[in-house]
Design an enzyme around this catalytic site. Sequence first.
Site, mmCIF file in Angstrom:
data_model
loop_
_atom_site.group_PDB
_atom_site.id
_atom_site.type_symbol
_atom_site.label_atom_id
_atom_site.label_comp_id
_atom_site.label_asym_id
_atom_site.label_seq_id
_atom_site.Cartn_x
_atom_site.Cartn_y
_atom_site.Cartn_z
ATOM 1 N N SER A 28 12.709 26.665 -15.717
ATOM 2 C CA SER A 28 11.797 26.441 -14.964
ATOM 3 C C SER A 28 10.327 27.082 -15.935
ATOM 4 C CB SER A 28 11.085 26.760 -12.969
ATOM 5 O OG SER A 28 9.833 26.500 -12.462
ATOM 6 N N HIS A 48 15.210 22.132 -6.499
ATOM 7 C CA HIS A 48 14.730 23.065 -7.710
ATOM 8 C C HIS A 48 15.052 23.751 -8.312
ATOM 9 C CE1 HIS A 48 12.147 24.424 -10.931
ATOM 10 N NE2 HIS A 48 11.567 25.128 -10.242
#
Length: 721
Positions: free
Chosen positions: A581, A695
Amino acid sequence: MSTLTLSALSRACRGILAAASLAAVGIAGVACTPNAEDARLNDTASHEDAATDSYQWLEDVTGDKPLDWVRGENERTEAELAATPEFKALEGDIRAILDSDAKIPGVQKIGDYYYNFWKDQKHERGLWRRTTLEEYRKDDPKWETVLDIDALNEAEGENWVWHGAQCLKPDRDRCLIALSRGGADANVTREFDMTTKSWVEDGFFRPEAKGGLQWIDRDTVYVYTDFGDGSMTESGYPRIVKEWKRGTPMSEAKVVYEGKADDMYIAAFHDDTEGHERDFVSRTLAFYNDELYLRSDDGSLAKIDVPNSVNKNVHKEWLLLELREPYEAGGAEYPAGSLIAANFDDFMAGKREFTALFTPSDSTSLASYTWTQNHLVLNVLDDVKNRLSVLTPGDGGWKESEFAGAPDFGTVSVGAVDADESDALWMTVADYLTPTTLSLVEIDKQPEPLKSMPEFFDASNMVIEQHFATSQDGTRIPYFLVRPKDLAFDGQAPTLLYGYGGFEISLTPGYSAGVGKGWLEKGGVYVVANIRGGGEYGPRWHQAALKANRYKAYEDFAAVARDLVERKVTSSAHLGAQGGSNGGLLTGNMLTQYPELFGAIVVQVPLLDMRRYHKLLAGASWMAEYGNPDTADWEFIKTFSAYHLFDPAKEYPPAIFMTSTRDDRVHPGHARKMAAKMLDAGKDVRYYENIEGGHGGAANNAQAAHMSALAYTFLWNELAK
């Protein structure tokens, strides 16, 4: 809820990356689940972008052509990495760890029961179950299943992933349960009857979107979600919050507050603490920038008049402010990083008298604080090591005392068992080599050990050290080093350097059985860098790497890499980097700006195209961290936009990009486009995209084990040569 923190979105979810990507410590937790997949998914490109970016077609997440490309790259990557017996053995080992019944079942007290969400080999999507404290103390507690997500999926033909539950006080016989398709941030909310253990017919139901429901009372909820055109912010989160009565259509719910299109997230919450019942509206304008309003019975709103950068917490009669910037009140000035307290009603009446509960030093920062029924427990980081203390409010002010039973080393975290009714705390302790332990603690008493993880890998020949590297501007950068005791210091050790460096998130030691089994047990060295951008030294550490200063985080990481080489722990050919990320943006910049320092790089669920990041999914919500590329900010943003820094004429170390099709927080287009660009230039690149998983990258243990094994196999193949 007995403690109400209405900058909850910014605090609980302030990192782009959910907890799934950080080092697992073996206790089942609740993932951050901030809404429907962004409708602007493919309607984001300017004509200029499309003309200059020949890989923009890969942003069509579920398009046939992009998915064909994904499947082809997946096959190529798996043919290289996943076909060997060694890979199958590693994948099996990691899967066995994830499926193990020996994990600590973390619990949440709801009424008289202790609830746990559990995954194992037989329950890939998980069980929500409960037991009593008496049973929980046993080695093998008896559990009562409340909701079986795998059975629900089979019955409904769905692929639900658990996103948590909120249960109504005081009876706790009704809960609002959030479920996500495939692990995306977008979810649905459904009302559940705890007595019959079944869904409430014609109960509250929120269709799939980013947002949520919050109980006000048995027949009333706050709803913030996608109400149709114009109801979501540019970040893809709710812009409007409404009060919704049972038995009426959601379309008739009464508007409580409307934010602006360029706000980040609008929500409302009810504090049900007995004797202190209140309602609040939260307006999050951006990360580190939110407003909090007290809502009166007539619907009027009164702003809590403090700077927007302050983290605000209301508990019983107290208002606590955690400062990101210096703050002057009542004739006193409090430095950034302080925690200060005032009587809430007095503050709302105009009095500005505060007590400083914590003031940072050069080496300390406030990691967290926890209310119990009568105390406030502070958790302080001192050079990235936890120290606990207890504060007790009384007529004579706040009294401070030591916290009994906390260890001197390792990551220590505490959380209230039931802040309404007791001073009991859960305490977890772990480090990189010591399995997590869970204890029950009463203030001023020694901890009662309840659960301990087994040793999932052999750490008998390993040692943990802390060192400091010197960054380019002279700043000391701490890092943790896990190595074999008999390391030769000849520069040959395969070494994995991990980092994040953003959103005020601190990386502290934790027991990751996957890292142990996939890397350390083979003889590898593992390093975690506490670079600027994180929260290890409070707001100053985070703010030092914001926007135009982003490069400092990358200089810090590079300094740690060089220090490892100078200490002869490893050499560039044997040094790998990994991050996800915001950490994927970090490793993307290591790849493009510091390729000479590394022998292999893993880039997971990353941001990479910083020219368009704010136009993709939740990207607009991170402009407080990175800047706005549609303004003059682009002049500094382009200096860390890895996608644009790639130069086909340069040599780069081998790399693997990993992401998820169902990630609706960081767009998979970042990883797709970067990998495609580098592959077309003939670079040594692999790509793997999980078709679901959100995610965190994976929706179940099998997927998580597969992706971890791919990463570790790639790294070992490249760095152990």
